[in-house]
Design a protein around this motif. Structure first.
Motif, PDB file in Angstrom:
ATOM      1  N   ARG A   1       0.840  -1.207   0.000  1.00 31.21           N
ATOM      2  CA  ARG A   1       0.000   0.000   0.000  1.00 31.21           C
ATOM      3  C   ARG A   1       0.867   1.246   0.000  1.00 31.21           C
ATOM      4  O   ARG A   1       0.572   2.229  -0.706  1.00 31.21           O
ATOM      5  N   TYR A   2       1.927   1.250   0.810  1.00 32.45           N
ATOM      6  CA  TYR A   2       2.842   2.395   0.890  1.00 32.45           C
ATOM      7  C   TYR A   2       3.506   2.625  -0.467  1.00 32.45           C
ATOM      8  O   TYR A   2       3.582   3.767  -0.954  1.00 32.45           O
ATOM      9  N   PHE A   3       3.977   1.557  -1.079  1.00 31.75           N
ATOM     10  CA  PHE A   3       4.652   1.664  -2.375  1.00 31.75           C
ATOM     11  C   PHE A   3       3.695   2.226  -3.424  1.00 31.75           C
ATOM     12  O   PHE A   3       4.061   3.116  -4.202  1.00 31.75           O
ATOM     13  N   ARG A   4       2.460   1.729  -3.428  1.00 32.66           N
ATOM     14  CA  ARG A   4       1.496   2.208  -4.414  1.00 32.66           C
ATOM     15  C   ARG A   4       1.150   3.677  -4.183  1.00 32.66           C
ATOM     16  O   ARG A   4       0.981   4.439  -5.146  1.00 32.66           O
ATOM     17  N   LYS A   5       1.055   4.084  -2.926  1.00 34.69           N
ATOM     18  CA  LYS A   5       0.763   5.490  -2.633  1.00 34.69           C
ATOM     19  C   LYS A   5       1.866   6.400  -3.153  1.00 34.69           C
ATOM     20  O   LYS A   5       1.600   7.498  -3.666  1.00 34.69           O
ATOM     21  N   GLN A   6       3.111   5.950  -3.046  1.00 35.83           N
ATOM     22  CA  GLN A   6       4.244   6.769  -3.465  1.00 35.83           C
ATOM     23  C   GLN A   6       4.462   6.751  -4.970  1.00 35.83           C
ATOM     24  O   GLN A   6       4.920   7.747  -5.546  1.00 35.83           O
ATOM     25  N   THR A   7       4.167   5.621  -5.623  1.00 35.10           N
ATOM     26  CA  THR A   7       4.522   5.466  -7.035  1.00 35.10           C
ATOM     27  C   THR A   7       3.347   5.336  -7.979  1.00 35.10           C
ATOM     28  O   THR A   7       3.501   5.502  -9.186  1.00 35.10           O
ATOM     29  N   GLY A   8       2.184   4.997  -7.452  1.00 32.62           N
ATOM     30  CA  GLY A   8       1.015   4.818  -8.301  1.00 32.62           C
ATOM     31  C   GLY A   8       0.813   3.413  -8.806  1.00 32.62           C
ATOM     32  O   GLY A   8      -0.196   3.130  -9.468  1.00 32.62           O
ATOM     33  N   VAL A   9       1.761   2.515  -8.530  1.00 33.03           N
ATOM     34  CA  VAL A   9       1.641   1.115  -8.945  1.00 33.03           C
ATOM     35  C   VAL A   9       2.049   0.220  -7.787  1.00 33.03           C
ATOM     36  O   VAL A   9       2.708   0.661  -6.841  1.00 33.03           O
ATOM     37  N   THR A  10       1.679  -1.046  -7.856  1.00 31.73           N
ATOM     38  CA  THR A  10       2.082  -1.989  -6.815  1.00 31.73           C
ATOM     39  C   THR A  10       3.528  -2.423  -7.037  1.00 31.73           C
ATOM     40  O   THR A  10       4.063  -2.283  -8.151  1.00 31.73           O
ATOM     41  N   PRO A  11       4.191  -2.967  -6.018  1.00 30.93           N
ATOM     42  CA  PRO A  11       5.544  -3.479  -6.216  1.00 30.93           C
ATOM     43  C   PRO A  11       5.622  -4.528  -7.322  1.00 30.93           C
ATOM     44  O   PRO A  11       6.575  -4.548  -8.109  1.00 30.93           O
ATOM     45  N   THR A  12       4.621  -5.398  -7.411  1.00 27.24           N
ATOM     46  CA  THR A  12       4.608  -6.430  -8.443  1.00 27.24           C
ATOM     47  C   THR A  12       4.542  -5.814  -9.833  1.00 27.24           C
ATOM     48  O   THR A  12       5.282  -6.207 -10.753  1.00 27.24           O
ATOM     49  N   GLN A  13       3.657  -4.831 -10.009  1.00 28.10           N
ATOM     50  CA  GLN A  13       3.541  -4.163 -11.305  1.00 28.10           C
ATOM     51  C   GLN A  13       4.822  -3.426 -11.664  1.00 28.10           C
ATOM     52  O   GLN A  13       5.296  -3.494 -12.801  1.00 28.10           O
ATOM     53  N   PHE A  14       5.384  -2.717 -10.699  1.00 28.12           N
ATOM     54  CA  PHE A  14       6.617  -1.983 -10.960  1.00 28.12           C
ATOM     55  C   PHE A  14       7.743  -2.927 -11.362  1.00 28.12           C
ATOM     56  O   PHE A  14       8.470  -2.684 -12.332  1.00 28.12           O
ATOM     57  N   GLN A  15       7.911  -4.005 -10.604  1.00 23.67           N
ATOM     58  CA  GLN A  15       9.001  -4.944 -10.857  1.00 23.67           C
ATOM     59  C   GLN A  15       8.901  -5.536 -12.263  1.00 23.67           C
ATOM     60  O   GLN A  15       9.893  -5.594 -13.007  1.00 23.67           O
ATOM     61  N   ALA A  16       7.720  -5.960 -12.652  1.00 20.67           N
ATOM     62  CA  ALA A  16       7.535  -6.565 -13.965  1.00 20.67           C
ATOM     63  C   ALA A  16       7.822  -5.580 -15.093  1.00 20.67           C
ATOM     64  O   ALA A  16       8.521  -5.893 -16.063  1.00 20.67           O
ATOM     65  N   THR A  17       7.322  -4.348 -14.946  1.00 18.84           N
ATOM     66  CA  THR A  17       7.514  -3.330 -15.989  1.00 18.84           C
ATOM     67  C   THR A  17       8.980  -2.917 -16.097  1.00 18.84           C
ATOM     68  O   THR A  17       9.523  -2.778 -17.201  1.00 18.84           O
ATOM     69  N   ALA A  18       9.629  -2.709 -14.961  1.00 21.40           N
ATOM     70  CA  ALA A  18      11.020  -2.243 -14.958  1.00 21.40           C
ATOM     71  C   ALA A  18      11.953  -3.299 -15.529  1.00 21.40           C
ATOM     72  O   ALA A  18      12.852  -2.978 -16.331  1.00 21.40           O
ATOM     73  N   ILE A  19      11.772  -4.535 -15.137  1.00 15.28           N
ATOM     74  CA  ILE A  19      12.655  -5.604 -15.634  1.00 15.28           C
ATOM     75  C   ILE A  19      12.444  -5.799 -17.130  1.00 15.28           C
ATOM     76  O   ILE A  19      13.405  -6.011 -17.885  1.00 15.28           O
ATOM     77  N   LYS A  20      11.224  -5.700 -17.595  1.00  9.31           N
ATOM     78  CA  LYS A  20      10.946  -5.816 -19.033  1.00  9.31           C
ATOM     79  C   LYS A  20      11.642  -4.680 -19.788  1.00  9.31           C
ATOM     80  O   LYS A  20      12.215  -4.894 -20.870  1.00  9.31           O
ATOM     81  N   ALA A  21      11.583  -3.455 -19.233  1.00  9.67           N
ATOM     82  CA  ALA A  21      12.212  -2.314 -19.902  1.00  9.67           C
ATOM     83  C   ALA A  21      13.725  -2.495 -20.003  1.00  9.67           C
ATOM     84  O   ALA A  21      14.340  -2.184 -21.019  1.00  9.67           O
ATOM     85  N   LEU A  22      14.353  -3.021 -18.948  1.00 10.48           N
ATOM     86  CA  LEU A  22      15.796  -3.239 -18.966  1.00 10.48           C
ATOM     87  C   LEU A  22      16.187  -4.304 -19.977  1.00 10.48           C
ATOM     88  O   LEU A  22      17.220  -4.184 -20.660  1.00 10.48           O
ATOM     89  N   THR A  23      15.412  -5.362 -20.071  1.00 12.48           N
ATOM     90  CA  THR A  23      15.782  -6.477 -20.944  1.00 12.48           C
ATOM     91  C   THR A  23      15.492  -6.202 -22.406  1.00 12.48           C
ATOM     92  O   THR A  23      15.977  -6.937 -23.269  1.00 12.48           O
ATOM     93  N   THR A  24      14.720  -5.148 -22.689  1.00 16.33           N
ATOM     94  CA  THR A  24      14.410  -4.834 -24.087  1.00 16.33           C
ATOM     95  C   THR A  24      15.140  -3.607 -24.583  1.00 16.33           C
ATOM     96  O   THR A  24      14.929  -3.176 -25.700  1.00 16.33           O
TER      97      THR A  24
END
Length: 297
Positions: free
Chosen positions: A273-296
């Motif tokens: 909840r804290y992470f989503r309040k600060q970033t707008g996404v959940t830790p799971t969503q952030f992790q998946a998106t960020a790792i995909k961006a790095l690998t592509t």
């Protein structure tokens, strides 16, 4: 109160604070298209080091003007407000890299370098121990590594930059760039506040804790942060904690539960909840998106 743009490189959208890459440019590459004038801006998580080999110009560091006296090194830590005016005859280069990554490696191999990385300075290249030839033998492989962009180039570049800063440290005493004693005190408080945040953010201390460590009141710390950074102390602590969380989620290989516990959250649901309040996404969503961006990339 003026708005200070936050860039990755001048005129480009800021990279996320957890990004670990680096950049190499010859100064005319970016300054010439901008008529040799780079307006005041800052980099949230990136350090810049410039090597001015010749030509004229000056840098504004937190509103203090410092003229170039070539050859010289200019160190600009993350979050330092700065701008440049170059003459058309400028000869030099600039390397931009992740401040946190540099500090982490420096702390392991040579803790004394961390102070050099954290203070804005113009350092003359004088004496026999460090010369233009010495520095260019370090800058040239950094440029080659950047141009090739092979796998792991970011890690290689950070390691080379630590070696470069060993030479910068050997150049001797840095010249202070603060304009007034009052500014020096404020800058020193802010530097120490950032150091304290890095040391204690995982234990979730209140603002009063940091103010007490600085020898000032919580109200004074609040005014200092608002006046100098247009932010609150709590927002700065939250931002640092989120940078740590984002970096751990992307690079550590730990599970979200392990990341949460490592950041001082006993309740994973609360961390989410804290992470989503600060970033707008959940830790799971952030992790998946960020790792995909790095690998592509």
């Amino acid at each position: 109160m003026r708005h200070i743009p936050n860039y990755s490189l001048y005129g480009e959208s800021a990279r996320p604070p957890w990004y670990d890459g680096f950049n190499f440019e010859w100064i005319p590459e970016r300054s010439k298209p901008n008529d040799f004038h780079i307006a005041a801006h800052r980099h949230d998580a990136l350090l810049q080091v410039l090597y001015i080999r010749g030509g004229k110009g000056h840098v504004f560091i937190e509103e203090a003007r410092v003229d170039f006296v070539p050859p010289c090194i200019v160190v600009l830590p993350a979050q330092t407000v700065h701008g440049f005016v170059f003459a058309p005859d400028i000869d030099g280069l600039v390397v931009t890299a992740a401040q946190r990554s540099l500090e982490t490696v420096a702390h392991v191999v040579s803790p004394g370098l961390v102070a050099v990385l954290q203070h804005a300075a113009m350092i003359p290249v004088t004496g026999e121990s460090v010369t233009d030839a010495t520095l260019m033998k370090l800058f040239e492989p950094i440029e080659r590594e950047f141009r090739r962009s092979d796998r792991g180039y970011g890690a290689a570049g950070i390691s080379m930059l630590v070696a470069l800063f060993v030479q910068i440290a050997r150049l001797g005493e840095r010249r202070e760039t603060s304009a007034t004693p009052g500014h020096e005190r404020r800058a020193a408080h802010l530097r120490r506040f950032r150091e304290l945040i890095a040391e204690h953010c995982r234990t979730h201390e209140p603002v009063e804790f940091y103010a007490d460590k600085l020898g000032i009141t919580a109200a004074q710390l609040g005014r200092l942060c608002r006046d100098e950074l247009s932010s609150s102390p709590t927002a700065l602590v939250n931002a640092h904690l989120m940078r740590e969380a984002q970096r751990d989620l992307v690079y550590s290989g730990l599970s979200i539960k392990q990341v949460a516990h490592g950041l001082g959250f006993s309740d994973v649901a609360y961390f989410s909840r804290y992470f989503r309040k600060q970033t707008g996404v959940t830790p799971t969503q952030f992790q998946a998106t960020a790792i995909k961006a790095l690998t592509t990339e």
